[in-house]
Write a protein that holds these residues in place. Structure first.
Motif, PDB file in Angstrom:
ATOM      1  N   SER A  55       3.741  -0.224  -4.649  1.00 11.37           N
ATOM      2  CA  SER A  55       2.833  -0.839  -3.687  1.00 11.37           C
ATOM      3  C   SER A  55       1.552  -0.052  -3.545  1.00 11.37           C
ATOM      4  N   SER A  56       1.448   1.086  -4.212  1.00 10.30           N
ATOM      5  CA  SER A  56       0.240   1.884  -4.138  1.00 10.30           C
ATOM      6  C   SER A  56       0.035   2.615  -5.456  1.00 10.30           C
ATOM      7  N   VAL A  57      -1.203   2.570  -5.949  1.00 10.35           N
ATOM      8  CA  VAL A  57      -1.557   3.229  -7.197  1.00 10.35           C
ATOM      9  C   VAL A  57      -2.824   4.037  -6.970  1.00 10.35           C
ATOM     10  N   ILE A  58      -2.860   5.242  -7.498  1.00 10.37           N
ATOM     11  CA  ILE A  58      -4.059   6.069  -7.422  1.00 10.37           C
ATOM     12  C   ILE A  58      -4.568   6.283  -8.836  1.00 10.37           C
TER      13      ILE A  58
ATOM     14  N   LEU B 205      -3.805   3.817   6.230  1.00 12.03           N
ATOM     15  CA  LEU B 205      -3.345   3.005   5.102  1.00 12.03           C
ATOM     16  C   LEU B 205      -1.828   2.976   4.980  1.00 12.03           C
ATOM     17  N   LEU B 206      -1.152   3.951   5.567  1.00 12.18           N
ATOM     18  CA  LEU B 206       0.288   4.111   5.331  1.00 12.18           C
ATOM     19  C   LEU B 206       1.120   2.897   5.731  1.00 12.18           C
ATOM     20  N   PRO B 207       0.912   2.297   6.933  1.00 14.50           N
ATOM     21  CA  PRO B 207       1.750   1.126   7.270  1.00 14.50           C
ATOM     22  C   PRO B 207       1.626  -0.003   6.260  1.00 14.50           C
ATOM     23  N   ALA B 208       0.406  -0.256   5.793  1.00 14.24           N
ATOM     24  CA  ALA B 208       0.203  -1.344   4.825  1.00 14.24           C
ATOM     25  C   ALA B 208       0.900  -1.047   3.510  1.00 14.24           C
ATOM     26  N   VAL B 209       0.901   0.222   3.108  1.00 16.39           N
ATOM     27  CA  VAL B 209       1.551   0.612   1.859  1.00 16.39           C
ATOM     28  C   VAL B 209       3.065   0.534   2.002  1.00 16.39           C
ATOM     29  N   GLU B 210       3.576   1.082   3.096  1.00  9.95           N
ATOM     30  CA  GLU B 210       5.024   1.121   3.297  1.00  9.95           C
ATOM     31  C   GLU B 210       5.618  -0.279   3.445  1.00  9.95           C
ATOM     32  N   ASN B 211       4.871  -1.179   4.120  1.00 11.53           N
ATOM     33  CA  ASN B 211       5.375  -2.535   4.358  1.00 11.53           C
ATOM     34  C   ASN B 211       4.951  -3.535   3.297  1.00 11.53           C
ATOM     35  N   ARG B 212       4.213  -3.027   2.266  1.00 15.29           N
ATOM     36  CA  ARG B 212       3.750  -3.868   1.161  1.00 15.29           C
ATOM     37  C   ARG B 212       2.897  -5.036   1.638  1.00 15.29           C
TER      38      ARG B 212
ATOM     39  N   SER C 221      -7.298  16.155  -2.425  1.00 16.08           N
ATOM     40  CA  SER C 221      -8.129  15.260  -1.625  1.00 16.08           C
ATOM     41  C   SER C 221      -7.383  14.112  -0.963  1.00 16.08           C
ATOM     42  N   ILE C 222      -6.109  13.931  -1.282  1.00 13.78           N
ATOM     43  CA  ILE C 222      -5.341  12.813  -0.723  1.00 13.78           C
ATOM     44  C   ILE C 222      -4.119  13.359   0.007  1.00 13.78           C
ATOM     45  N   ILE C 223      -3.838  12.798   1.173  1.00 10.91           N
ATOM     46  CA  ILE C 223      -2.745  13.308   1.993  1.00 10.91           C
ATOM     47  C   ILE C 223      -1.404  13.124   1.286  1.00 10.91           C
ATOM     48  N   SER C 224      -0.501  14.048   1.543  1.00  7.79           N
ATOM     49  CA  SER C 224       0.792  14.043   0.858  1.00  7.79           C
ATOM     50  C   SER C 224       1.604  12.770   1.082  1.00  7.79           C
TER      51      SER C 224
ATOM     52  N   ARG D   7       3.906   8.213  -1.985  1.00  4.73           N
ATOM     53  CA  ARG D   7       4.246   6.796  -2.048  1.00  4.73           C
ATOM     54  C   ARG D   7       3.478   6.055  -3.132  1.00  4.73           C
ATOM     55  N   SER D   8       2.736   6.806  -3.941  1.00  6.43           N
ATOM     56  CA  SER D   8       1.847   6.183  -4.918  1.00  6.43           C
ATOM     57  C   SER D   8       2.214   6.573  -6.336  1.00  6.43           C
ATOM     58  N   LEU D   9       1.857   5.687  -7.249  1.00  8.19           N
ATOM     59  CA  LEU D   9       1.939   5.983  -8.672  1.00  8.19           C
ATOM     60  C   LEU D   9       0.593   6.566  -9.081  1.00  8.19           C
ATOM     61  N   LEU D  10       0.573   7.823  -9.500  1.00  2.32           N
ATOM     62  CA  LEU D  10      -0.666   8.489  -9.878  1.00  2.32           C
ATOM     63  C   LEU D  10      -0.908   8.310 -11.368  1.00  2.32           C
ATOM     64  N   LEU D  11      -2.041   7.689 -11.705  1.00  2.00           N
ATOM     65  CA  LEU D  11      -2.405   7.462 -13.098  1.00  2.00           C
ATOM     66  C   LEU D  11      -3.696   8.220 -13.396  1.00  2.00           C
TER      67      LEU D  11
END
Length: 456
Positions: free
Chosen positions: A63-66, A139-146, A161-164, A169-173
């Motif tokens: 649900s989250s990609v960086i 952003l966390l609620p939107a990511v967690e709840n898709r 630069s991005i909070i843990s 919760r993200s796929l880092l590419l």
């Protein structure tokens, strides 16, 4: 109410009159197969293929990609392609201008679109590293709840630069810089395809080479320059884009520089020799030529780090940390801002006092080793932390320097073969003058000369 009226209207305008959009927008890939570069993420079974549901039985995915990489390599494009491939709404925000209020509005709109129209949303957030911790937390609620598929882009190291919670919760590419071959393929496609220039003009070889140089790995910059040059050529009634036309339209002279040939090494050599010679203006000239030619900033940064040790050494102990800091900054920010950092470091190194004493010292020591002047380690310096070491005489008689006044013990450290040889011969330039005073005193103490009361 339609879920995304503005996006729909923009797309409708582009369909009716594609020429109204910039070339870089018109040439934006519509499928993953049209994306240039990033093959490590695009081959069958790779992360981006899985993200759009290819080969996984459905588009569930993360649900989250960086997306982490330098500017102009297609982060926005990839997000757009994902939205097309998954048939989701595409909403774009920039962390430079947007805040928590705008993010919440998009999330609320996404929830309404999903509930009322069955249309999920891809939220592309550019420059996420510019968001504060509190803004990223929103952003966390939107990511967690898709509620949205968040695709965030950053040019800075996401671990810094991005909070843990968001990172976990993200796929880092990690995206790679586009090669000249990638950009060349993109230029040829733009020249030929109807949505691009439709074969209206051709591109001369030297003009193409110049476009690749000034693009610096940035696809958007390459297409923007091509569009400007094509417009100028067509307005003059010319069927070919020449080097002169490219130079006129981008207001930049072609740099006589070949990254794969002699000029590459000649200009790099001239940069280092100008720094060594303390000619700051010449050094900046050669640095500018390398930058304008599209040289990899990491290559320049590596040369500066070598120069800091080779030509400055202990005459200015801050030179190497400055060069290393520049290399780290370059890796994090990329061009065009990296030019500032490289210029900063080049000026500092060119104006620093010079000494090659450290270089000569290690070369001399290596030369002796190659000649076979090694010999066994003195017995009192050998490891004594095992049973039986004392019977072999290992570590016996070793004097612990901290137990003697001045913390310099009169004992032999080098093997017999090189005992008494002096490799380091400091200069009297800059901060190295202090080392010149210290080294002779220390060598005397090691031989047992002079009073041991204080360390020099």
């Amino acid at each position: 109410m339609e879920p995304d009226l503005f996006t729909a209207a923009a797309e409708d305008r582009q369909l009716k009159d594609p020429s109204s959009s910039p070339l870089a927008v018109r040439m934006r890939p519509r499928t993953l197969d049209e994306v240039v570069g990033q093959q490590h993420l695009l081959k069958p079974g790779a992360p981006l293929r899985r993200l759009v549901g290819e080969g996984s039985g459905g588009p569930a995915g993360p649900s989250s990609v960086i997306l982490w990489g330098p500017p102009g390599i297609g982060k926005t494009t990839l997000a757009y392609v994902v939205s097309l491939a998954t048939q989701k709404r595409f909403v774009e925000l920039s962390a430079i201008t947007a805040g928590v209020k705008e993010v919440r509005a998009v999330i609320d709109g996404a929830r309404r679109a999903s509930g009322g129209y069955g249309k999920d949303t891809v939220l592309f957030l550019d420059e996420i590293h510019r968001f504060s911790k509190a803004q990223q937390d929103s952003l966390l609620p939107a990511v967690e709840n898709r509620w949205v598929t968040l695709i965030a882009a950053t040019t800075e190291n996401p671990y810094f630069s991005i909070i843990s919670p968001l990172l976990s919760r993200s796929l880092l590419l990690t995206l790679e810089s586009l090669t000249d071959d990638d950009l060349r393929a993109l230029l040829h496609r733009a020249l030929a395809e109807e949505r691009g220039l439709g074969g209206a003009v051709t591109l001369a070889g030297d003009a193409e080479a110049h476009l690749l140089r000034i693009a610096g790995g940035d696809a958007r910059r390459a297409l923007t320059a091509l569009e400007a040059a094509a417009g100028a050529a067509i307005s003059k009634g010319e069927g070919e884009i020449t080097l002169e036309t490219v130079e006129e339209t981008v207001d930049r002279a072609a740099v006589k520089y070949d990254r794969d040939g002699d000029q590459h090494y000649d200009v790099a050599s001239a940069l280092i020799k100008s720094i060594r010679g303390s000619d700051v203006d010449a050094a900046l000239h050669y640095l500018a030529r390398m930058i304008e030619a599209g040289e990899d900033p990491r290559f320049i940064a590596r040369r500066l780090m070598i120069s800091a040790s080779e030509d400055i050494g202990l005459a200015d102990p801050t030179a190497l940390p400055t060069a290393v800091a520049a290399a780290q900054a370059v890796a994090m920010i990329g061009f065009p801002e990296a030019a500032l950092t490289l210029g900063h470091a080049t000026i500092a190194l060119a104006l620093a006092p010079k000494s090659n004493a450290a270089t000569n010292a290690i070369f001399a020591a290596q030369a002796d080793v190659r000649k076979g002047l090694a010999g066994p380690v003195p017995a009192h310096l050998r490891d004594g932390h095992y049973q039986g070491a004392a019977k072999l005489g290992h570590a016996q008689g070793y004097v612990y320097p901290h137990d003697v006044p001045g913390a310099i013990a009169a004992q032999q450290y080098a093997p017999d073969a090189v005992h008494g040889r002096h490799y380091y011969e400091p200069t009297r330039y800059g901060a190295e003058a202090r080392y010149a005073d210290v080294v002779e005193k220390v060598r005397g103490r090691l031989r047992g000369d002079g009073p041991p009361e204080a360390r020099p």
